[in-house]
Design an enzyme around this catalytic site. Structure first.
Site, PDB file in Angstrom:
ATOM      1  N   ARG A 174      11.005   4.754 -14.777  1.00 10.57           N
ATOM      2  CA  ARG A 174      10.203   4.316 -15.919  1.00 10.57           C
ATOM      3  C   ARG A 174      10.705   4.934 -17.219  1.00 10.57           C
ATOM      4  O   ARG A 174      11.385   5.937 -17.232  1.00 10.57           O
ATOM      5  CB  ARG A 174       8.733   4.692 -15.715  1.00 10.57           C
ATOM      6  CG  ARG A 174       7.999   3.724 -14.775  1.00 10.57           C
ATOM      7  CD  ARG A 174       6.551   4.111 -14.577  1.00 10.57           C
ATOM      8  NE  ARG A 174       6.423   5.398 -13.941  1.00 10.57           N
ATOM      9  CZ  ARG A 174       6.107   6.518 -14.561  1.00 10.57           C
ATOM     10  NH1 ARG A 174       5.832   6.501 -15.876  1.00 10.57           N
ATOM     11  NH2 ARG A 174       6.016   7.659 -13.908  1.00 10.57           N
ATOM     12  N   LYS A 206       2.982   0.005 -12.817  1.00 11.78           N
ATOM     13  CA  LYS A 206       2.331   1.105 -13.504  1.00 11.78           C
ATOM     14  C   LYS A 206       1.711   0.637 -14.829  1.00 11.78           C
ATOM     15  O   LYS A 206       0.728   1.205 -15.290  1.00 11.78           O
ATOM     16  CB  LYS A 206       3.301   2.273 -13.696  1.00 11.78           C
ATOM     17  CG  LYS A 206       3.505   3.109 -12.416  1.00 11.78           C
ATOM     18  CD  LYS A 206       2.207   3.708 -11.967  1.00 11.78           C
ATOM     19  CE  LYS A 206       2.155   4.871 -11.018  1.00 11.78           C
ATOM     20  NZ  LYS A 206       2.978   5.166  -9.958  1.00 11.78           N
ATOM     21  N   HIS A 249      -4.974   8.039  -9.771  1.00  7.64           N
ATOM     22  CA  HIS A 249      -3.565   7.992  -9.355  1.00  7.64           C
ATOM     23  C   HIS A 249      -3.463   8.786  -8.058  1.00  7.64           C
ATOM     24  O   HIS A 249      -3.112   9.966  -8.056  1.00  7.64           O
ATOM     25  CB  HIS A 249      -2.668   8.579 -10.441  1.00  7.64           C
ATOM     26  CG  HIS A 249      -1.208   8.477 -10.124  1.00  7.64           C
ATOM     27  ND1 HIS A 249      -0.279   9.407 -10.508  1.00  7.64           N
ATOM     28  CD2 HIS A 249      -0.515   7.539  -9.428  1.00  7.64           C
ATOM     29  CE1 HIS A 249       0.923   9.047 -10.074  1.00  7.64           C
ATOM     30  NE2 HIS A 249       0.803   7.927  -9.413  1.00  7.64           N
ATOM     31  N   SER A 301       4.705  12.106  -9.278  1.00  4.04           N
ATOM     32  CA  SER A 301       5.767  11.430  -8.548  1.00  4.04           C
ATOM     33  C   SER A 301       6.553  12.404  -7.662  1.00  4.04           C
ATOM     34  O   SER A 301       6.937  13.482  -8.115  1.00  4.04           O
ATOM     35  CB  SER A 301       6.705  10.785  -9.561  1.00  4.04           C
ATOM     36  OG  SER A 301       7.621   9.972  -8.888  1.00  4.04           O
ATOM     37  N   LYS A 318       2.219  11.633  -2.127  1.00  4.66           N
ATOM     38  CA  LYS A 318       1.102  10.698  -1.986  1.00  4.66           C
ATOM     39  C   LYS A 318       1.409   9.626  -0.942  1.00  4.66           C
ATOM     40  O   LYS A 318       0.621   9.384  -0.032  1.00  4.66           O
ATOM     41  CB  LYS A 318       0.803   9.990  -3.322  1.00  4.66           C
ATOM     42  CG  LYS A 318       0.279  10.890  -4.418  1.00  4.66           C
ATOM     43  CD  LYS A 318      -0.036  10.113  -5.691  1.00  4.66           C
ATOM     44  CE  LYS A 318       1.155   9.409  -6.286  1.00  4.66           C
ATOM     45  NZ  LYS A 318       2.261  10.288  -6.700  1.00  4.66           N
ATOM     46  N   THR A 319       2.568   8.981  -1.100  1.00  4.66           N
ATOM     47  CA  THR A 319       2.919   7.885  -0.199  1.00  4.66           C
ATOM     48  C   THR A 319       3.196   8.414   1.216  1.00  4.66           C
ATOM     49  O   THR A 319       2.658   7.895   2.200  1.00  4.66           O
ATOM     50  CB  THR A 319       4.141   7.122  -0.750  1.00  4.66           C
ATOM     51  OG1 THR A 319       3.813   6.635  -2.047  1.00  4.66           O
ATOM     52  CG2 THR A 319       4.520   5.960   0.147  1.00  4.66           C
ATOM     53  N   ASP A 364      -1.104   4.684  -3.734  1.00 11.11           N
ATOM     54  CA  ASP A 364      -0.844   5.087  -5.122  1.00 11.11           C
ATOM     55  C   ASP A 364      -1.951   4.882  -6.163  1.00 11.11           C
ATOM     56  O   ASP A 364      -2.051   5.662  -7.088  1.00 11.11           O
ATOM     57  CB  ASP A 364       0.421   4.372  -5.590  1.00 11.11           C
ATOM     58  CG  ASP A 364       1.089   5.038  -6.782  1.00 11.11           C
ATOM     59  OD1 ASP A 364       1.293   6.253  -6.744  1.00 11.11           O
ATOM     60  OD2 ASP A 364       1.388   4.341  -7.757  1.00 11.11           O
ATOM     61  N   ARG A 401      13.962   3.098  -3.922  1.00 10.45           N
ATOM     62  CA  ARG A 401      12.589   2.725  -3.579  1.00 10.45           C
ATOM     63  C   ARG A 401      12.513   1.534  -2.658  1.00 10.45           C
ATOM     64  O   ARG A 401      13.378   0.665  -2.662  1.00 10.45           O
ATOM     65  CB  ARG A 401      11.841   2.327  -4.870  1.00 10.45           C
ATOM     66  CG  ARG A 401      11.639   3.443  -5.850  1.00 10.45           C
ATOM     67  CD  ARG A 401      10.390   4.214  -5.525  1.00 10.45           C
ATOM     68  NE  ARG A 401      10.131   5.249  -6.512  1.00 10.45           N
ATOM     69  CZ  ARG A 401       8.934   5.802  -6.689  1.00 10.45           C
ATOM     70  NH1 ARG A 401       7.920   5.419  -5.960  1.00 10.45           N
ATOM     71  NH2 ARG A 401       8.774   6.747  -7.583  1.00 10.45           N
TER      72      ARG A 401
HETATM   73  N1  ADP Z   1       6.447  19.088   2.958  1.00 16.41           N
HETATM   74  C1  ADP Z   1       6.549  17.876   2.434  1.00 16.41           C
HETATM   75  N2  ADP Z   1       5.437  17.172   2.119  1.00 16.41           N
HETATM   76  C2  ADP Z   1       5.530  15.949   1.559  1.00 16.41           C
HETATM   77  N3  ADP Z   1       6.692  15.323   1.293  1.00 16.41           N
HETATM   78  C3  ADP Z   1       7.834  15.953   1.597  1.00 16.41           C
HETATM   79  C4  ADP Z   1       7.816  17.248   2.172  1.00 16.41           C
HETATM   80  N4  ADP Z   1       9.088  17.632   2.359  1.00 16.41           N
HETATM   81  C5  ADP Z   1       9.867  16.642   1.921  1.00 16.41           C
HETATM   82  N5  ADP Z   1       9.137  15.601   1.465  1.00 16.41           N
HETATM   83  C6  ADP Z   1       9.693  14.366   0.857  1.00 16.41           C
HETATM   84  O1  ADP Z   1       9.216  14.298  -0.474  1.00 16.41           O
HETATM   85  C7  ADP Z   1       9.034  12.952  -0.883  1.00 16.41           C
HETATM   86  C8  ADP Z   1       7.606  12.698  -1.319  1.00 16.41           C
HETATM   87  O2  ADP Z   1       7.606  11.472  -1.994  1.00 16.41           O
HETATM   88  P1  ADP Z   1       6.431  10.415  -2.026  1.00 16.41           P
HETATM   89  O3  ADP Z   1       5.547  10.556  -0.837  1.00 16.41           O
HETATM   90  O4  ADP Z   1       7.036   9.084  -2.251  1.00 16.41           O
HETATM   91  O5  ADP Z   1       5.702  10.916  -3.336  1.00 16.41           O
HETATM   92  P2  ADP Z   1       4.686  10.150  -4.285  1.00 16.41           P
HETATM   93  O6  ADP Z   1       4.161   8.965  -3.551  1.00 16.41           O
HETATM   94  O7  ADP Z   1       3.646  11.163  -4.576  1.00 16.41           O
HETATM   95  O8  ADP Z   1       5.502   9.773  -5.477  1.00 16.41           O
HETATM   96  C9  ADP Z   1       9.407  12.093   0.304  1.00 16.41           C
HETATM   97  O9  ADP Z   1      10.721  11.699   0.140  1.00 16.41           O
HETATM   98  C10 ADP Z   1       9.250  13.071   1.488  1.00 16.41           C
HETATM   99  O10 ADP Z   1      10.065  12.744   2.551  1.00 16.41           O
HETATM  100  C1  PEP Z   2       6.260   4.228  -9.223  1.00 17.29           C
HETATM  101  C2  PEP Z   2       5.947   5.433  -9.515  1.00 17.29           C
HETATM  102  O1  PEP Z   2       5.107   6.127  -8.674  1.00 17.29           O
HETATM  103  P1  PEP Z   2       5.227   7.362  -7.703  1.00 17.29           P
HETATM  104  O2  PEP Z   2       6.495   8.066  -7.976  1.00 17.29           O
HETATM  105  O3  PEP Z   2       4.024   8.169  -8.041  1.00 17.29           O
HETATM  106  O4  PEP Z   2       5.161   6.837  -6.300  1.00 17.29           O
HETATM  107  C3  PEP Z   2       6.392   5.973 -10.782  1.00 17.29           C
HETATM  108  O5  PEP Z   2       5.917   7.049 -11.168  1.00 17.29           O
HETATM  109  O6  PEP Z   2       7.223   5.301 -11.437  1.00 17.29           O
HETATM  110 CA    CA Z   3       4.380   6.754  -4.326  1.00 21.22          CA
HETATM  111 MN    MN Z   4       2.516   7.008  -7.851  1.00 20.29          MN
END
Ligand code: ADP
Ligand code: PEP
Ligand code: CA
Ligand code: MN
Length: 659
Positions: free
Chosen positions: A177, A322, A341, A359, A363-364, A378, A443
Site C-alpha cells: 500500500r 483496505k 482491524h 501487518s 492475524k491471518t 482481517d 500474497r
Molecule cells: N510465532 C508466530 N506467530 C505468528 N506468526 C508467525 C510466527 N512465526 C512466524 N510467523 C509468520 O508470520 C507471518 C504472520 O503474518 P499474517 O498472519 O499474514 O499477519 P497479518 O494477517 O496480521 O498481517 C506469517 O507469515 C507466519 O507464518
Molecule cells: C492487506 C493488508 O493487510 P495485513 O497485512 O494486515 O494482512 C495491508 O496492510 O496492506
Molecule cells: Ca492478514
Molecule cells: Mn490486515
C-alpha cells in the site's frame, strides 16, 4: 520407381474411392466407437460447447428494485446503472456500454445502452461532439473465476496458472500500500467528523481536485475496449450490509475483489440496484503531478459525500480492500457498530476470539486454526448482536509459506485464488514461497470457503477473548500476558509492533511502529472514539484482553529467534480453552504485565523473557528503551478523554510502562 517429375510414384490406375458410408460393414476407415458430434461446422461445434447460463433466475413475487421487470428491461437498467457510473461529469453523458467481451463476435449483437443526464434512453439520437461518446465500452460484469482466468492469461502480461491451479500475477511497481498517497476530501462535514492532522491517515484534498482525478480515471477507463465491473457486498450482518461496485481495468483486480468481497447470489444480483459505494480503479494510469496536492504519480482518493474512491498510479490490489475498510470505519461507528482491524474465529462451544495486530503480526495465520471456525482474517464489525466479517475472503501473506506449518492456507491456494508477486518454476509452475525476488509481501487472496472450517455465514456471538498481537523484534515483551481493561485499552491505543525489514542487509536495529487501534492507516475518526467503544463492549460482555508477542525471544532481532509458531499456537489454545485464565501469574518490571508461569506444551523458561537472554544487562536496557518509545508515543493521547468518565482515562494513562 518410375520418375514422373513430381517425385511421386506414377499411378497406373485411379485410386479406389474411400467409402465413408460403410453399408457393407467391412470396417475399413470407419471408427464407430463413438457417435459423431451434432454440429455441421466448427462454429456450430463451439456454440454447442457453451451451455447458456440461466439468464438470471426469473423472480417470483416482487421484492427488490427490478423484481417486476421483464428480463431484458432489467438487464437494460443494469447497463444503464453502469453507464451512469462511468459518466464523465463534464460532458454529462455516460459511455455506450455493451455487455460482453469485445473479442467474442456474438456479444456485438447484445443489448447496449448509453446514459444521459436529462435524456431518456431510446430518445432520438442527439449529436455528439466528442469521439469518446462514439465508441462502445464493453462491460465484463461479475465474471466467473474461470472467465477471469482466461481474460488474465490472454491479455495481462505476467499472469500464469500455477501447478496448484492458482492465478499468479504481478501488481506492477507497487507491491504494497501507499499510505502517503491516500487522500480524503475535506468538506464542511468531514472537517468536523474526521481525524485530521498529526498521526492521522487522512491527508486532506478538496472536492475540486477529487473531481479532476475522478475525471482522469473515468476517461482512462472509458478509453479502454473493456472494463470489469464487480457488484458485491460488504458485511455479513444483513442489517448493515453495504453494496459496492468496483470498476477496474484488469481481470486480476476483478478476481481479487470477487474473492475478497461477499459474492451475491444470482437473485441478489438481479435486485442489486444502485451501489452504496463505487471504486474507480485506474491503477495502471498515473495521476498528474501538475494537479494540486499530488506529490507522486500515485493517488488514492476518498470522497465520502460522493461515496466514491478513485485509484490512480498503483495496481496493488490491497488498496481496494483496505480502501473499503476505511469507508466501513466511517459508516459503522455512525450506527454504534465498532469496526475492527482484526481476525476472528470461534470454538465449537461458540467462544469467539478477536486477533488485533498490525501487518505481519499473525492475524491471518492465527485466526486460521484447524480446531476452530474461521469467521474472518482481517476486518470485522462488533454490533449489539455480536461480530460479523466485513469481507468474503482472506488475504494471506505467503512468504516462506509451508504446508506443514500452515496447511489450511497452503490448501486454499488452488483454482480461483489470486497469487500476487510470487516466483515460480518456469516449466512446472511450482511456486517457490521462499523467493523474495519480486517482493517480501507476496500474497494469496482466496474466498473464505476455501478454508474448510469457515463459519458461513461469517457471523458469531460476542467475543470472549481479545488478543492483541505484537511482533516484538526487540525481544523483550513476554510471549503472553493477561491484561486488565485499562491495559487492554493502553495497548490498543498504542498499537505497537516492531518488525525487521528482512530483505535489507545490515539491518541490526528493529524499528518500532505505533499505529493506533492496530490500524491507524484505516481509521477515519479519532482513535479514542474506537477505543471508547471497545472498552464499553468488552466491559459489557466480560471479554478478557491478552497481549501476545509473536516476535523475538532470547534477544533482539539478530541475536534471538522468532518465537516458534507451534508455541504461539499452544499459547492461543490455552487462551481459548480458558485454562490460561486460571493459571498462576507473576508481574514483570517496567511494563507491569502479568505473565503465566506455566502453559501446556510451551517450555516454561520462555514465558519470562529475561530468562531467555544471555546478556541480562542488554535485556534491561532494551526493555527500558522500548518503554521510552511507548511513553513518547502515548504523549499525543494524554489530553483525550476515553469513554464517559475520567476514571477509565486515568487508569489507561497509568497502565503503560512505569520506571
Ligand atoms: N510465532 C508466530 N506467530 C505468528 N506468526 C508467525 C510466527 N512465526 C512466524 N510467523 C509468520 O508470520 C507471518 C504472520 O503474518 P499474517 O498472519 O499474514 O499477519 P497479518 O494477517 O496480521 O498481517 C506469517 O507469515 C507466519 O507464518
Ligand atoms: C492487506 C493488508 O493487510 P495485513 O497485512 O494486515 O494482512 C495491508 O496492510 O496492506
Ligand atoms: Ca492478514
Ligand atoms: Mn490486515
Amino acid at each position: 520407381m518410375a520418375a514422373n517429375g513430381t517425385g511421386l510414384p506414377m499411378a497406373r490406375k485411379p485410386l479406389a474411392k474411400i467409402v465413408t458410408d460403410d453399408k457393407q460393414g467391412n470396417g475399413m476407415c470407419h471408427d464407430d466407437s463413438a457417435k459423431g458430434v451434432k454440429a455441421q461446422t466448427i462454429d456450430e461445434l463451439h456454440f454447442l460447447q457453451k451451455k447458456r447460463s440461466a439468464p438470471t433466475t426469473p423472480l417470483e413475487g416482487n421484492q427488490g428494485a427490478f423484481a417486476s421487470l421483464p428480463d431484458d428491461e432489467r438487464r437494460r437498467q443494469q447497463l444503464q446503472s453502469i453507464s451512469a457510473s462511468l459518466a464523465s461529469l463534464t460532458r454529462g453523458t455516460g459511455p455506450k456500454v455493451v455487455r460482453g467481451d469485445p473479442a467474442a463476435k456474438s456479444s456485438q449483437a447484445v443489448e447496449h445502452v448509453a446514459h444521459r443526464h436529462h435524456h431518456h434512453v431510446g430518445a432520438p439520437a442527439i449529436s455528439v461532439s466528442d469521439d469518446s461518446s462514439l465508441k462502445f465500452t464493453h462491460v465484463l460484469y461479475n465474471l466467473s473465476p474461470a472467465e477471469l482466468y482466461e481474460q488474465a492469461v490472454k491479455y495481462e502480461k505476467g499472469s500464469f496458472i500455477t501447478s496448484s491451479g492458482a492465478l499468479a500475477t504481478l501488481s506492477g511497481a507497487k507491491t504494497g500500500r501507499s499510505p502517503r498517497d491516500k487522500r480524503v476530501v475535506m468538506d464542511d462535514t468531514t472537517q468536523n467528523e474526521l481525524w485530521w492532522g498529526r498521526g492521522s491517515p487522512n491527508i486532506e484534498m478538496d472536492e475540486h481536485t477529487f473531481l479532476v482525478n475522478r475525471e482522469r480515471a473515468v476517461d482512462y477507463l472509458n478509453s479502454l475496449d473493456k472494463v470489469f465491473v464487480n457488484d458485491q457486498f460488504l458485511n455479513w450482518d444483513p442489517q448493515n450490509r453495504i453494496k459496492v461496485r468496483i470498476v477496474s481495468a484488469r481481470a486480476y483486480h476483478s478476481l481479487f475483489m470477487h474473492n475478497m468481497c461477499i459474492r451475491p447470489t444470482d437473485e441478489e444480483l438481479e435486485n442489486f440496484g444502485t451501489p452504496d459505494f463505487t471504486i474507480y480503479n485506474a491503477g495502471q494510469f498515473p495521476c498528474n503531478r501538475y494537479t494540486h496536492y499530488m506529490t507522486s504519480s500515485t493517488s488514492i482518493d476518498l470522497n465520502l459525500a460522493r461515496k466514491e474512491m478513485v485509484i490512480l498510479g498503483t495496481q496493488y490490489a490491497g488498496e481496494m480492500k483496505k480502501g473499503l475498510f476505511s469507508v466501513m470505519h466511517y459508516l459503522m461507528p455512525k450506527r454504534q457498530i465498532l469496526s475492527l482491524h482484526s481476525g476472528c474465529n470461534m470454538g465449537i462451544d461458540g467462544d469467539v476470539a478477536l486477533f488485533f495486530g498490525l501487518s505481519g503480526t499473525g492475524k491471518t495465520t492465527l485466526s486460521t486454526d484447524h480446531n476452530r471456525y474461521l469467521i474472518g482474517d482481517d476486518e470485522h464489525c462488533w454490533s449489539d448482536y455480536g461480530v460479523s466479517n466485513i469481507e468474503g475472503g482472506c488475504y494471506a501473506k505467503c512468504i516462506d509459506l509451508s504446508r506443514e506449518k500452515e496447511p489450511d492456507i497452503w490448501n486454499a491456494i488452488k483454482f480461483g485464488t489470486v497469487l500476487e508477486n510470487v516466483v515460480f518454476d518456469e516449466h512446472i509452475r511450482e511456486v517457490e514461497y521462499g523467493d523474495k525476488s519480486v517482493t517480501e509481501n507476496t500474497r494469496a487472496a482466496y474466498p473464505i470457503e476455501y478454508i474448510p472450517n469457515a463459519k458461513l455465514p461469517c457471523i458469531g456471538p460476542h467475543p470472549k477473548n481479545v488478543i492483541l498481537l505484537a511482533c516484538d523484534a526487540f525481544g523483550v515483551l513476554p510471549p503472553v500476558s493477561k491484561l486488565n481493561l485499562a491495559q487492554t485499552m493502553y495497548h490498543f491505543i498504542s498499537g505497537y509492533t516492531a518488525l525487521v525489514a528482512g530483505t535489507e542487509d545490515g539491518i541490526k536495529e528493529p524499528t518500532a511502529t505505533f499505529s493506533a487501534c492496530f490500524g491507524a492507516a484505516f481509521i477515519m475518526l479519532h482513535p479514542t472514539k474506537y477505543a471508547a467503544m471497545l472498552a464499553e463492549k468488552m466491559q459489557k460482555h466480560g471479554a478478557t484482553g491478552w497481549l501476545v508477542n509473536t516476535g523475538w525471544s532470547g534477544g533482539s532481532y539478530g541475536s534471538g529467534n522468532r518465537i516458534k509458531l507451534a508455541y504461539t499456537r499452544k499459547i492461543i489454545d490455552a487462551i481459548h480453552s480458558g485454562s490460561l485464565l486460571n493459571a498462576t501469574y507473576e508481574k514483570i518490571d517496567v511494563f507491569g504485565l502479568e505473565i503465566p508461569t506455566e502453559i501446556e506444551g510451551v517450555p516454561s523458561e520462555i514465558l519470562r523473557p529475561e530468562n531467555t537472554w544471555g546478556d541480562k544487562k542488554a535485556y534491561k536496557n532494551t526493555l527500558l528503551k522500548l518503554g521510552c518509545l511507548f511513553k513518547n508515543n502515548f504523549e499525543t493521547f494524554t489530553n483525550y478523554k476515553i469513554g464517559k468518565d475520567t476514571k477509565l482515562t486515568q487508569e489507561i494513562l497509568a497502565a503503560g510502562p512505569n520506571f
